[in-house]
Design an enzyme around this catalytic site. Structure first.
Site, PDB file in Angstrom:
ATOM      1  N   GLY A   9     -12.629  13.564  11.769  1.00  0.00           N
ATOM      2  CA  GLY A   9     -13.130  14.857  12.255  1.00  0.00           C
ATOM      3  C   GLY A   9     -12.004  15.837  12.511  1.00  0.00           C
ATOM      4  N   GLY A  13     -11.637  21.865  15.969  1.00  0.00           N
ATOM      5  CA  GLY A  13     -11.604  21.455  17.376  1.00  0.00           C
ATOM      6  C   GLY A  13     -10.543  20.442  17.753  1.00  0.00           C
ATOM      7  NE  ARG A  34     -19.913  16.142   8.240  1.00  0.00           N
ATOM      8  CZ  ARG A  34     -20.867  16.567   9.044  1.00  0.00           C
ATOM      9  NH1 ARG A  34     -22.110  16.221   8.827  1.00  0.00           N
ATOM     10  NH2 ARG A  34     -20.580  17.344  10.077  1.00  0.00           N
ATOM     11  NE  ARG A  35     -16.697  21.560   8.723  1.00  0.00           N
ATOM     12  CZ  ARG A  35     -16.630  22.181   9.890  1.00  0.00           C
ATOM     13  NH1 ARG A  35     -16.992  23.443   9.981  1.00  0.00           N
ATOM     14  NH2 ARG A  35     -16.184  21.561  10.964  1.00  0.00           N
ATOM     15  CB  VAL A  61     -17.857   8.777  10.201  1.00  0.00           C
ATOM     16  CG1 VAL A  61     -16.416   9.256  10.143  1.00  0.00           C
ATOM     17  CG2 VAL A  61     -18.706   9.655  11.095  1.00  0.00           C
ATOM     18  CE1 TYR A 153     -21.995  14.231  22.101  1.00  0.00           C
ATOM     19  CE2 TYR A 153     -22.012  14.927  24.400  1.00  0.00           C
ATOM     20  CZ  TYR A 153     -21.311  14.662  23.235  1.00  0.00           C
ATOM     21  OH  TYR A 153     -19.948  14.790  23.198  1.00  0.00           O
ATOM     22  CB  VAL A 186     -13.145  20.684  24.735  1.00  0.00           C
ATOM     23  CG1 VAL A 186     -11.862  21.101  24.010  1.00  0.00           C
ATOM     24  CG2 VAL A 186     -12.924  19.428  25.560  1.00  0.00           C
ATOM     25  CB  THR A 188     -14.310  22.595  19.800  1.00  0.00           C
ATOM     26  OG1 THR A 188     -15.534  21.979  20.247  1.00  0.00           O
ATOM     27  CG2 THR A 188     -13.154  22.010  20.596  1.00  0.00           C
ATOM     28  CG  PHE A 190     -19.363  20.086  21.483  1.00  0.00           C
ATOM     29  CD1 PHE A 190     -19.496  18.770  21.052  1.00  0.00           C
ATOM     30  CD2 PHE A 190     -20.089  20.498  22.598  1.00  0.00           C
ATOM     31  CE1 PHE A 190     -20.330  17.879  21.727  1.00  0.00           C
ATOM     32  CE2 PHE A 190     -20.926  19.616  23.266  1.00  0.00           C
ATOM     33  CZ  PHE A 190     -21.041  18.308  22.836  1.00  0.00           C
TER      34      PHE A 190
HETATM   35  P1  NDP Z   1     -16.102  20.218  16.603  1.00  0.00           P
HETATM   36  O1  NDP Z   1     -17.504  20.494  16.189  1.00  0.00           O
HETATM   37  O2  NDP Z   1     -15.160  21.354  16.685  1.00  0.00           O
HETATM   38  O3  NDP Z   1     -15.480  19.084  15.663  1.00  0.00           O
HETATM   39  C1  NDP Z   1     -16.214  17.957  15.280  1.00  0.00           C
HETATM   40  C2  NDP Z   1     -15.517  17.260  14.137  1.00  0.00           C
HETATM   41  O4  NDP Z   1     -16.261  16.087  13.804  1.00  0.00           O
HETATM   42  C3  NDP Z   1     -15.422  18.121  12.894  1.00  0.00           C
HETATM   43  O5  NDP Z   1     -14.159  17.996  12.325  1.00  0.00           O
HETATM   44  C4  NDP Z   1     -16.477  17.511  11.974  1.00  0.00           C
HETATM   45  O6  NDP Z   1     -16.032  17.614  10.620  1.00  0.00           O
HETATM   46  C5  NDP Z   1     -16.450  16.051  12.406  1.00  0.00           C
HETATM   47  N1  NDP Z   1     -17.694  15.380  12.071  1.00  0.00           N
HETATM   48  C6  NDP Z   1     -18.926  15.596  12.582  1.00  0.00           C
HETATM   49  N2  NDP Z   1     -19.837  14.828  11.960  1.00  0.00           N
HETATM   50  C7  NDP Z   1     -19.157  14.108  11.029  1.00  0.00           C
HETATM   51  C8  NDP Z   1     -19.535  13.146  10.065  1.00  0.00           C
HETATM   52  N3  NDP Z   1     -20.805  12.748   9.928  1.00  0.00           N
HETATM   53  N4  NDP Z   1     -18.584  12.631   9.264  1.00  0.00           N
HETATM   54  C9  NDP Z   1     -17.308  13.018   9.377  1.00  0.00           C
HETATM   55  N5  NDP Z   1     -16.875  13.909  10.273  1.00  0.00           N
HETATM   56  C10 NDP Z   1     -17.800  14.457  11.089  1.00  0.00           C
HETATM   57  O7  NDP Z   1     -16.250  19.498  18.021  1.00  0.00           O
HETATM   58  P2  NDP Z   1     -15.140  18.848  18.986  1.00  0.00           P
HETATM   59  O8  NDP Z   1     -13.788  18.990  18.453  1.00  0.00           O
HETATM   60  O9  NDP Z   1     -15.422  19.368  20.334  1.00  0.00           O
HETATM   61  O10 NDP Z   1     -15.638  17.339  18.958  1.00  0.00           O
HETATM   62  C11 NDP Z   1     -14.787  16.258  18.670  1.00  0.00           C
HETATM   63  C12 NDP Z   1     -15.216  15.066  19.516  1.00  0.00           C
HETATM   64  O11 NDP Z   1     -15.025  15.385  20.892  1.00  0.00           O
HETATM   65  C13 NDP Z   1     -16.686  14.675  19.369  1.00  0.00           C
HETATM   66  O12 NDP Z   1     -16.762  13.262  19.329  1.00  0.00           O
HETATM   67  C14 NDP Z   1     -17.322  15.196  20.657  1.00  0.00           C
HETATM   68  O13 NDP Z   1     -18.453  14.463  21.013  1.00  0.00           O
HETATM   69  C15 NDP Z   1     -16.170  15.010  21.628  1.00  0.00           C
HETATM   70  N6  NDP Z   1     -16.214  15.781  22.846  1.00  0.00           N
HETATM   71  C16 NDP Z   1     -16.287  17.150  22.808  1.00  0.00           C
HETATM   72  C17 NDP Z   1     -16.310  17.864  23.997  1.00  0.00           C
HETATM   73  C18 NDP Z   1     -16.458  19.349  24.019  1.00  0.00           C
HETATM   74  O14 NDP Z   1     -16.800  19.907  25.099  1.00  0.00           O
HETATM   75  N7  NDP Z   1     -16.179  20.073  22.923  1.00  0.00           N
HETATM   76  C19 NDP Z   1     -16.195  17.189  25.291  1.00  0.00           C
HETATM   77  C20 NDP Z   1     -16.143  15.763  25.203  1.00  0.00           C
HETATM   78  C21 NDP Z   1     -16.122  15.094  24.039  1.00  0.00           C
HETATM   79  P3  NDP Z   1     -16.955  18.026   9.373  1.00  0.00           P
HETATM   80  O15 NDP Z   1     -18.041  18.928   9.893  1.00  0.00           O
HETATM   81  O16 NDP Z   1     -16.015  18.684   8.434  1.00  0.00           O
HETATM   82  O17 NDP Z   1     -17.455  16.727   8.874  1.00  0.00           O
HETATM   83  C1  8X3 Z   2     -19.155  17.276  25.493  1.00  0.00           C
HETATM   84  C2  8X3 Z   2     -19.166  17.761  26.895  1.00  0.00           C
HETATM   85  O1  8X3 Z   2     -20.650  18.083  28.933  1.00  0.00           O
HETATM   86  O2  8X3 Z   2     -21.403  19.064  26.839  1.00  0.00           O
HETATM   87  O3  8X3 Z   2     -19.146  15.902  25.412  1.00  0.00           O
HETATM   88  O4  8X3 Z   2     -21.507  16.709  27.166  1.00  0.00           O
HETATM   89  S1  8X3 Z   2     -20.761  17.901  27.485  1.00  0.00           S
END
Ligand code: NDP
Ligand code: 8X3
Length: 252
Positions: A9, A13, A34-35, A61, A153, A186, A188, A190
Site C-alpha cells: 500500500g 498515505g 494496485r495503482r 493483496v 472496520y 492520520v 491521508t 483514508f
Molecule cells: P490511504 O488510503 O492513503 O492508503 C491506503 C493504501 O492501501 C494505498 O496505497 C492503497 O493502494 C493500499 N491498498 C488498499 N487496498 C489494497 C488492496 N486490495 N491491495 C493492495 N493495496 C491496497 O490510507 P492510509 O495511508 O491512511 O492507510 C494505510 C493503513 O493505515 C491502513 O491499513 C489503515 O487501516 C491504517 N490506518 C489509517 C489511519 C488513518 O487515520 N488514516 C489510522 C490508523 C490506521 P492502491 O489503492 O493503489 O491499491
Molecule cells: C483509522 C482511524 O479512528 O478512523 O484506523 O478508525 S479511525
C-alpha cells in the site's frame, strides 16, 4: 547498507511516507499497490532522490495467488527482505450494522485481514530461510476500541491486533521481530476512500484539530527498526495530541 524493506500500500498515505523514510535511510525498497502509475512515479522519485534500488510490484493483496507468485518469485537480492510493513488497508462506510453494505464488509475483511495474512505467510517463510526479519503491522486505535458505526472496520483492526500477537508467538523461535503500530487519526486518502470519494465529507474528519501525517507514522515505523537486535517494540499506540481515544477528540 543493502537492507530491504517491503511496504504494501505504498501508493499513498502512510505507506508512501514509509517507503520514502526507508529509502531516505538507505534501504532498497519493494513497493506494492494496485495503482501502477502512482507506484511508477514513486519508484522514480525514490531512486533519483536517494540513489537506492526500487522494485515495484502491482498486485491486489486480496488476490492470494498474485501475492504468492509476486513474492515467491522475487528476483535475486530482493528475497533478502529485512522488514515487511503490512500497511495496505482501508475502511469503507460508516454506518450501523443494519445499514451496512455487505460488499464493503467483504472488501475490508479481504484486504485488512486476509491480505495481511497472505503477505505474512509468504514473507515469513522467506524471513525464516534468511534467519532474520521484522514484520510491522499497521493496526489502529480501531483495533483497540470500537466506536459508533465503525463495526466491521474495527473488527478487522481487532483481527490485526490479534494476528500481530499470534504471529509474534509463532515466529519467536526464529528470532523474527513482530510489531504493531496502531495510529489514531492520520490525514491521508483514508477518509476519502471510507466515504467512497466524497472529498468534502472526508475533509470534515480532520477539521479543527491537527491530525497525524503519514510522515509521523513513517518515522515511528522506521524508529522501531533501529533498536538493538535484542529489543522489540511489541505494540505502539500513536495519537494526535488532540485525540485521547477513539471517541474523545477536541476540535477548536
Ligand atoms: P490511504 O488510503 O492513503 O492508503 C491506503 C493504501 O492501501 C494505498 O496505497 C492503497 O493502494 C493500499 N491498498 C488498499 N487496498 C489494497 C488492496 N486490495 N491491495 C493492495 N493495496 C491496497 O490510507 P492510509 O495511508 O491512511 O492507510 C494505510 C493503513 O493505515 C491502513 O491499513 C489503515 O487501516 C491504517 N490506518 C489509517 C489511519 C488513518 O487515520 N488514516 C489510522 C490508523 C490506521 P492502491 O489503492 O493503489 O491499491
Ligand atoms: C483509522 C482511524 O479512528 O478512523 O484506523 O478508525 S479511525
Amino acid at each position: 547498507m543493502g537492507k530491504i524493506a517491503l511496504i504494501t500500500g505504498a501508493t499513498s498515505g502512510i505507506g508512501k511516507a514509509t517507503a520514502m523514510t526507508f529509502a531516505k535511510n538507505g534501504y532498497d525498497v519493494i513497493i506494492t499497490g494496485r495503482r501502477e502509475k502512482k507506484l511508477e512515479a514513486l519508484s522514480e522519485e525514490l531512486s533519483s532522490k536517494f540513489g537506492i534500488d526500487v522494485l515495484s510490484l502491482v498486485f491486489d493483496v486480496r488476490d492470494r495467488k498474485a501475492v504468492e507468485s509476486n513474492i515467491s518469485e522475487l528476483p535475486g537480492k530482493w528475497k533478502k527482505i529485512d522488514v515487511l510493513v503490512n500497511n495496505a488497508g482501508l475502511a469503507l462506510g460508516l454506518t450501523t450494522i443494519d445499514k451496512g453494505d455487505t460488499d464493503d464488509w467483504e472488501t475490508m475483511i479481504d484486504t485488512n485481514v486476509k491480505g495481511l495474512l497472505y503477505m505474512t505467510k509468504v514473507v515469513s517463510k522467506i524471513m525464516i530461510a534468511n534467519g532474520k526479519g521484522h514484520i510491522i503491522n499497521i493496526g489502529s486505535i480501531a483495533g483497540k476500541e470500537v466506536y459508533p458505526n465503525g463495526n466491521v472496520y474495527c473488527a478487522t483492526k481487532h483481527a490485526v491486533d490479534a494476528l500481530t500477537k499470534a504471529t509474534r508467538i509463532d515466529l519467536l523461535q526464529y528470532g523474527i521481530k513482530v510489531t504493531q503500530i496502531a495510529p489514531g487519526a492520520v490525514e491521508t486518502e483514508f477518509s476519502e476512500v471510507r466515504f467512497h470519494g466524497d472529498k468534502e465529507k472526508a475533509k470534515e474528519v480532520y477539521k479543527g484539530f491537527q491530525p497525524l501525517t503519514g510522515e509521523d507514522i513513517a518515522e515511528t515505523v522506521f524508529y522501531v527498526t533501529t533498536l538493538p537486535e535484542h529489543v522489540n517494540i511489541n505494540d505502539l499506540l500513536i495519537m494526535p495530541v488532540a485525540q485521547a481515544n477513539a471517541t474523545t477528540l477536541v476540535r477548536k
